[in-house]
Design an enzyme around this catalytic site. Structure first.
Site, short mmCIF file in Angstrom:
data_model
loop_
_atom_site.label_atom_id
_atom_site.label_comp_id
_atom_site.label_asym_id
_atom_site.label_seq_id
_atom_site.Cartn_x
_atom_site.Cartn_y
_atom_site.Cartn_z
CB THR B 127 1.86 0.88 -10.57
OG1 THR B 127 1.07 2.10 -11.21
CG2 THR B 127 1.69 1.24 -9.13
CG ASP B 128 2.57 -2.55 -14.80
OD1 ASP B 128 3.81 -2.49 -14.66
OD2 ASP B 128 2.15 -3.67 -14.80
CB CYS B 129 -1.60 2.49 -14.46
SG CYS B 129 -2.02 1.66 -12.82
CE1 TYR B 130 -2.01 7.68 -12.06
CE2 TYR B 130 -2.61 5.73 -11.11
CZ TYR B 130 -2.94 6.72 -11.55
OH TYR B 130 -4.17 7.13 -11.78
#
Ligand code: SF4
Ligand code: SF4
Lengths: 135, 382
Positions: B127-130
């Protein structure tokens, strides 16, 4: 590595018995312990435990075979790994020969190898992989 | 003369507490009577060591760089739950390894507590954060953040006795059952078992400090399938009734008291040593802790009956069960314990030792467990 194994020797000629055990001691540095000796018309049967270095045991057995004596290793017997055993007792009631027993004071589970008939019943009763049928 | 938990704790702190195991308490109450025993004895310790299938561990791995939101997780090849936050997971005791059916969650937990290094493979969506999508590494218990057992159902108050009246051997969670009732397996520790010594949970409740797997643990809730409706004999239930949900720090535990089990034909489980201290506040509690194997009954049932409720064939006391044979219908059946009485004793004695040395204080429950609760069944609806 020094080890102990159980064997069944079958002789055709009875007189071979003493010379064979003598050779085991003198030539192969093996300590024989005769558990059972039986004789009949066809010859004799000897159940014995041999103790010695693994290499010597193997050489000795080859030698005994070369004399025309039939050798069967009563090899399969149960061993229990004390580090894995939790003394749960699951093996006790499934053992037909009562080789596994519980000491009802200490509640430790004991294994008497002499009684084991290598039927394998206990193998699937032990939940900790402590029991194996060794060769 | 009634005592309070804080008075008992005072005595524990000053090294003066009088502590006995539930086994020793049988004779003490028989000799001195419950009143006198309650005056003299401060704490009774109990113990059990057996399969507790409804167990598992919460783990937090810490973040890799760049981090991964783990949604699909394998520890030593055993699946762990991927539906928590990024690096939190729960590994259940009965989860079987995908490559080795003799290994599973219970063994992963044992291996971690034994200090062994285990492998970790995990995958995530990215994901964008992971941004990371997978990881392959290894860890030990010391290298991760939190690791605690959280067991939804442990320490059953009594349990049944299993036999098999069919023609073939059965492999069950109650062990190997030979055909034609040649053997019978029981699993409770009887007079030493925690909940049989406080049958109506007067002293045990949410927050009770206990011995769990060699370290300190706590009762966190009633266990699942908590049941107060089981018939009693001599004041103790005949058959599985109350249960506990338990929590404890794995980093304090010893693999001597937490062991993976491979129950042939059933699957993987976990044996855990559990000990609960009972403060002897009054004569009634002293009397309860003096319950002996001869007073506690269990039902013999035929596990070849596959329906949910199996008819009871007979009742036996733990004194009979522990003798090694029971009689049924004119023939004798050999018995096996399944749970380790030797280790149950070691648990009760270890806890006794901790208390005598002032290392373990008792707690009052923060909340009582239910006084009335029965077990619902699952209906099959189309
Ligand atoms: S192999 Fe058979 S006889 Fe030997 S200990 Fe196991 S159950 Fe008993
Ligand atoms: S079943 Fe296995 S763990 Fe249990 S007492 Fe026997 S050898 Fe030990």
């Amino acid at each position: 590595m020094s080890m102990e194994r159980k064997y069944k020797f079958q002789f055709n000629e009875l007189e071979m018995q003493s010379s064979v055990t003598y050779t085991l001691v003198s030539r192969f540095d093996i300590e024989p312990n005769i558990l059972k000796a039986e004789m009949d018309d066809s010859g004799g049967v000897l159940i014995l435990k041999l103790k010695g270095e693994e290499e010597n045991l193997e050489k000795a057995i080859d030698h005994v075979r070369s004399l025309g004596i039939s050798v069967m290793e009563l090899s399969k017997h149960i061993t229990r790994d004390h580090d894995r055993c939790i003394d749960c007792g699951s093996c006790v009631a499934v053992c037909p020969s009562k080789a596994f027993t519980i000491d009802r004071e200490s509640w430790e589970v004991h294994l008497n190898f002499e009684k084991c008939v290598a039927c394998g019943s206990c193998l699937t009763s032990c939940p900790t992989h402590a029991i194996s049928l060794t060769i | 003369m009634a005592k309070t938990v804080s008075e008992i704790n005072e005595r524990i702190r000053s090294g003066k507490a009088v502590v006995y195991t539930a086994e020793e308490m049988v004779d003490i109450v028989r000799d001195k009577g419950a009143e006198k025993a309650a005056e003299e004895v401060d704490v009774v310790t109990t113990g059990t060591f057996g399969a507790m299938c409804s167990s598992g561990a919460f783990l937090n791995f810490g973040h890799s760089d760049p981090p991964l939101r783990m949604t699909n997780i394998r520890v030593n090849g055993v699946e762990a739950y991927g539906g928590l936050a990024a690096v939190d997971t729960y590994i259940g005791a009965t989860q079987v390894s995908e490559s080795d059916r003799t290994y599973g969650g219970g063994f992963v937990i044992e291996d971690l507590i034994a200090g062994k290094r285990v492998s970790l493979e995990a995958w995530g969506p990215g994901t964008d954060c992971y941004v990371r999508k997978n990881i392959k590494t290894s860890f030990t218990l010391d290298e991760i953040n939190e690791a605690y057992l959280f067991n939804p159902r442990n320490s059953y108050q009594n349990y049944g006795v299993a036999t098999n009246n069919s023609d073939r051997t059965l492999h069950t969670y109650m062990g190997k059952l030979l055909p034609r009732m040649k053997n019978a397996n029981y699993s409770s520790a009887g007079e030493l078992s925690p909940l049989l010594n406080d049958p109506h949970l007067e002293t045990i409740g949410v927050g009770t400090r206990i011995f769990l797997g060699g370290g300190e643990g706590f009762v966190s809730w009633q266990g699942t399938q908590f049941n107060t409706t089981v018939p009693e004999r001599n004041g103790v239930p005949v058959g599985g009734s109350r249960t506990l949900a338990l929590i404890g720090d794995m980093k304090q535990m010893s693999h001597r008291f937490v062991r993976g089990l491979d129950i042939y034909g059933y699957g993987i489980s976990l044996a855990i040593g559990i000990g609960i201290p009972i403060p002897v506040l009054n004569a009634d509690i002293a009397r309860h802790t003096a319950v002996s194997d001869a007073d506690i009954y269990a039902n013999l049932t035929d596990y070849s009956v596959t329906s949910r409720s199996r008819p009871t064939l007979a009742q036996y006391t733990y004194e009979q069960l522990k003798s090694g044979t029971i009689e049924y219908d004119g023939h004798s059946i050999r018995t096996s314990p399944l749970s380790s009485y030797r280790n149950a004793r070691i648990v009760a004695n270890t806890l006794k030792d901790w208390i005598e040395h002032g290392e373990f204080l008792l707690t009052e429950p923060v909340k009582k467990l239910p006084e009335e609760s029965s077990v619902k069944t699952l209906e099959i609806r189309e």
